[in-house]
Design a protein around this motif. Structure first.
Motif, mmCIF file in Angstrom:
data_model
loop_
_atom_site.group_PDB
_atom_site.id
_atom_site.type_symbol
_atom_site.label_atom_id
_atom_site.label_comp_id
_atom_site.label_asym_id
_atom_site.label_seq_id
_atom_site.Cartn_x
_atom_site.Cartn_y
_atom_site.Cartn_z
ATOM 1 N N ALA A 219 0.709 -1.102 -0.118
ATOM 2 C CA ALA A 219 -0.104 -0.110 0.065
ATOM 3 C C ALA A 219 1.024 1.246 0.074
ATOM 4 O O ALA A 219 0.759 2.369 -0.796
ATOM 5 C CB ALA A 219 -0.833 0.130 1.287
ATOM 6 N N SER A 220 1.815 1.141 0.841
ATOM 7 C CA SER A 220 2.748 2.361 1.007
ATOM 8 C C SER A 220 4.105 2.078 1.878
ATOM 9 O O SER A 220 3.885 0.865 2.370
ATOM 10 C CB SER A 220 2.332 3.884 1.602
ATOM 11 N N TRP A 221 5.198 2.650 1.691
ATOM 12 C CA TRP A 221 6.081 2.379 2.850
ATOM 13 C C TRP A 221 5.768 2.455 4.250
ATOM 14 O O TRP A 221 6.261 1.413 5.090
ATOM 15 C CB TRP A 221 7.395 3.276 2.564
ATOM 16 N N GLU A 222 4.807 3.180 4.422
ATOM 17 C CA GLU A 222 4.289 3.292 5.859
ATOM 18 C C GLU A 222 3.378 2.185 6.469
ATOM 19 O O GLU A 222 3.744 1.624 7.713
ATOM 20 C CB GLU A 222 3.748 4.778 5.937
ATOM 21 N N LYS A 223 2.401 1.698 5.578
ATOM 22 C CA LYS A 223 1.543 0.959 5.875
ATOM 23 C C LYS A 223 1.924 -0.651 5.460
ATOM 24 O O LYS A 223 1.678 -1.526 6.211
ATOM 25 C CB LYS A 223 0.126 1.190 5.025
ATOM 26 N N GLY A 224 3.092 -0.640 4.665
ATOM 27 C CA GLY A 224 3.497 -2.174 4.286
ATOM 28 C C GLY A 224 2.376 -2.700 3.495
ATOM 29 O O GLY A 224 1.783 -2.030 2.703
ATOM 30 N N THR A 225 2.165 -3.929 3.418
ATOM 31 C CA THR A 225 1.346 -4.505 2.660
ATOM 32 C C THR A 225 -0.175 -4.249 2.334
ATOM 33 O O THR A 225 -0.586 -3.872 3.635
ATOM 34 C CB THR A 225 1.511 -6.044 2.733
ATOM 35 N N PHE A 226 -0.827 -4.176 1.711
ATOM 36 C CA PHE A 226 -2.384 -4.047 1.712
ATOM 37 C C PHE A 226 -3.150 -5.243 2.141
ATOM 38 O O PHE A 226 -4.251 -5.113 2.585
ATOM 39 C CB PHE A 226 -3.105 -3.367 0.388
ATOM 40 N N LEU A 227 -2.604 -6.382 2.008
ATOM 41 C CA LEU A 227 -2.909 -7.815 2.385
ATOM 42 C C LEU A 227 -3.127 -7.726 3.848
ATOM 43 O O LEU A 227 -2.513 -7.556 4.592
ATOM 44 C CB LEU A 227 -2.133 -8.745 2.011
ATOM 45 N N ASP A 228 -4.580 -8.075 4.225
ATOM 46 C CA ASP A 228 -4.954 -8.056 5.529
ATOM 47 C C ASP A 228 -4.938 -6.741 6.363
ATOM 48 O O ASP A 228 -4.771 -6.841 7.748
ATOM 49 C CB ASP A 228 -4.459 -9.254 6.331
ATOM 50 N N HIS A 229 -4.866 -5.637 5.738
ATOM 51 C CA HIS A 229 -4.414 -4.424 6.319
ATOM 52 C C HIS A 229 -5.817 -3.764 6.475
ATOM 53 O O HIS A 229 -6.902 -3.634 5.796
ATOM 54 C CB HIS A 229 -3.700 -3.385 5.511
ATOM 55 N N PRO A 230 -6.185 -3.216 7.718
ATOM 56 C CA PRO A 230 -7.558 -2.748 8.128
ATOM 57 C C PRO A 230 -7.944 -1.621 7.317
ATOM 58 O O PRO A 230 -9.160 -1.526 7.181
ATOM 59 C CB PRO A 230 -7.318 -2.441 9.589
ATOM 60 N N ASP A 231 -7.193 -0.936 6.691
ATOM 61 C CA ASP A 231 -7.712 0.398 5.954
ATOM 62 C C ASP A 231 -8.027 -0.168 4.702
ATOM 63 O O ASP A 231 -8.531 0.560 3.840
ATOM 64 C CB ASP A 231 -6.324 1.308 5.505
ATOM 65 N N TYR A 232 -8.011 -1.510 4.256
ATOM 66 C CA TYR A 232 -8.358 -2.062 2.869
ATOM 67 C C TYR A 232 -9.350 -3.143 3.116
ATOM 68 O O TYR A 232 -8.885 -4.256 2.419
ATOM 69 C CB TYR A 232 -7.044 -2.316 2.104
ATOM 70 N N GLN A 233 -10.208 -3.140 4.142
ATOM 71 C CA GLN A 233 -11.177 -4.197 4.458
ATOM 72 C C GLN A 233 -11.992 -4.783 3.339
ATOM 73 O O GLN A 233 -12.180 -5.830 2.902
ATOM 74 C CB GLN A 233 -11.987 -3.920 5.670
#
Length: 305
Positions: A219-233
């Protein structure tokens, strides 16, 4: 594995490349297993940069090549140059010195492809052309390309060099899809209509430049992967549902989303896990339906005009 014939060259590259940014901390034995697995899967393209691991990534890769010199004949090795600490440098002197150091670390006489890593505002395209000529004539680099560049930046370099720029490595995934957004939202006034890259996707397709997506699961350097990230539910819920349909996991499906685009992109898979690499390679055999591709695209709160 499927392969892409790169026009204006004799390159036939694996549709997925192994990115070597994160291998610096691996032992030669660990890296040997990863490279061996990659080649078993049909991957023949290995992506480096002089700055990866401060040069350590190329060094450990070179140690493996020293142990298995015949592997070099089966590989297409790409490296990049131009990023320095606090500035960018596309001077002739820096380009040539950087390549020479990469060759020394990689323990090889040549690299197949050299990319200019990020745009240097002080670039003199004539110097770049001279560097390319010298490297090519000395048989240190066969082919050239760029990374993170706009159409006019590419045009400026291409104006002065006789070497066709074959690749442009840019960030692209289902979350970071700006070069898709602006095209879909043409003639609109919403934020997604803003063209941040000068129409690079269409430009590369018109000029037979292969796009190499990097950061394919980030997702970004700050957030890391978008996989299983709460911002991309919403995205993750759909990836899980469609994963059951296509019988693959979320990461494989995310890569299949990139490969579904007809531009014949060559994603850079930066994993250091042989098992994860094998999962990702399953994506070459999946063709998402148009409905599923758009559903994933829209799951990141994008409008469809």
């Amino acid at each position: 594995m499927k392969y892409i014939d790169i026009l204006n060259s004799d390159l036939k590259v694996s549709q997925i490349a192994l990115g070597c940014m994160r291998i610096a901390g691996k032992t030669p034995e660990q890296l040997e297993k990863l490279i061996s697995k990659a080649m078993d899967l049909g991957i023949n393209f290995f992506d480096h940069a002089d700055i990866y691991g401060g040069g350590k990534s190329e060094e450990v890769f070179g140690e493996v090549l020293k142990r298995y010199p015949k592997w070099r004949e089966k590989m297409i090795i790409q490296t990049k140059c131009g990023i320095c600490k606090g500035y960018y440098d596309f001077s002739k002197k820096h380009i040539i010195e950087s390549v020479n150091k990469s060759l020394e670390r990689l323990q090889t006489d040549y690299v197949d492809v050299l990319l200019l890593h990020r745009p240097d505002a002080l670039m003199d395209p004539k110097e770049v052309a001279e560097a390319f000529d010298e490297l090519y004539e000395n048989k240190k680099v066969k082919y050239f390309g760029v990374s993170n560049m706009t159409p006019y930046q590419i045009e400026l370099i291409q104006k002065y060099t006789k070497h066709k720029l074959l690749f442009n490595q840019v960030q692209f995934n289902v979350v970071n899809a700006g070069m898709i957004d602006s095209g879909i939202n043409a003639n609109m006034t919403n934020p997604q209509s803003v063209d941040h890259d000068g129409g690079i996707l269409d430009y590369c397709r018109i000029h037979d430049i292969t796009i190499q997506p990097w950061s394919i699961l980030q997702a970004s350097w700050e957030k890391g992967t978008f996989l299983d990230h709460p911002d991309y539910q919403k995205l993750n819920d759909l990836l899980a549902t469609l994963g059951e349909k296509y019988k693959v996991n979320k990461s494989t499906l995310s890569l299949a989303w990139i490969l579904r685009h007809p531009a014949s992109m060559q994603p850079i898979a930066g994993t250091t896990s042989p098992d994860h690499l094998e999962e990702l390679c399953q994506a070459v055999d999946i063709e998402l339906s148009r409905e599923d591709w758009y559903a994933l695209y829209l799951s990141v709160d994008r409008p469809l005009p």
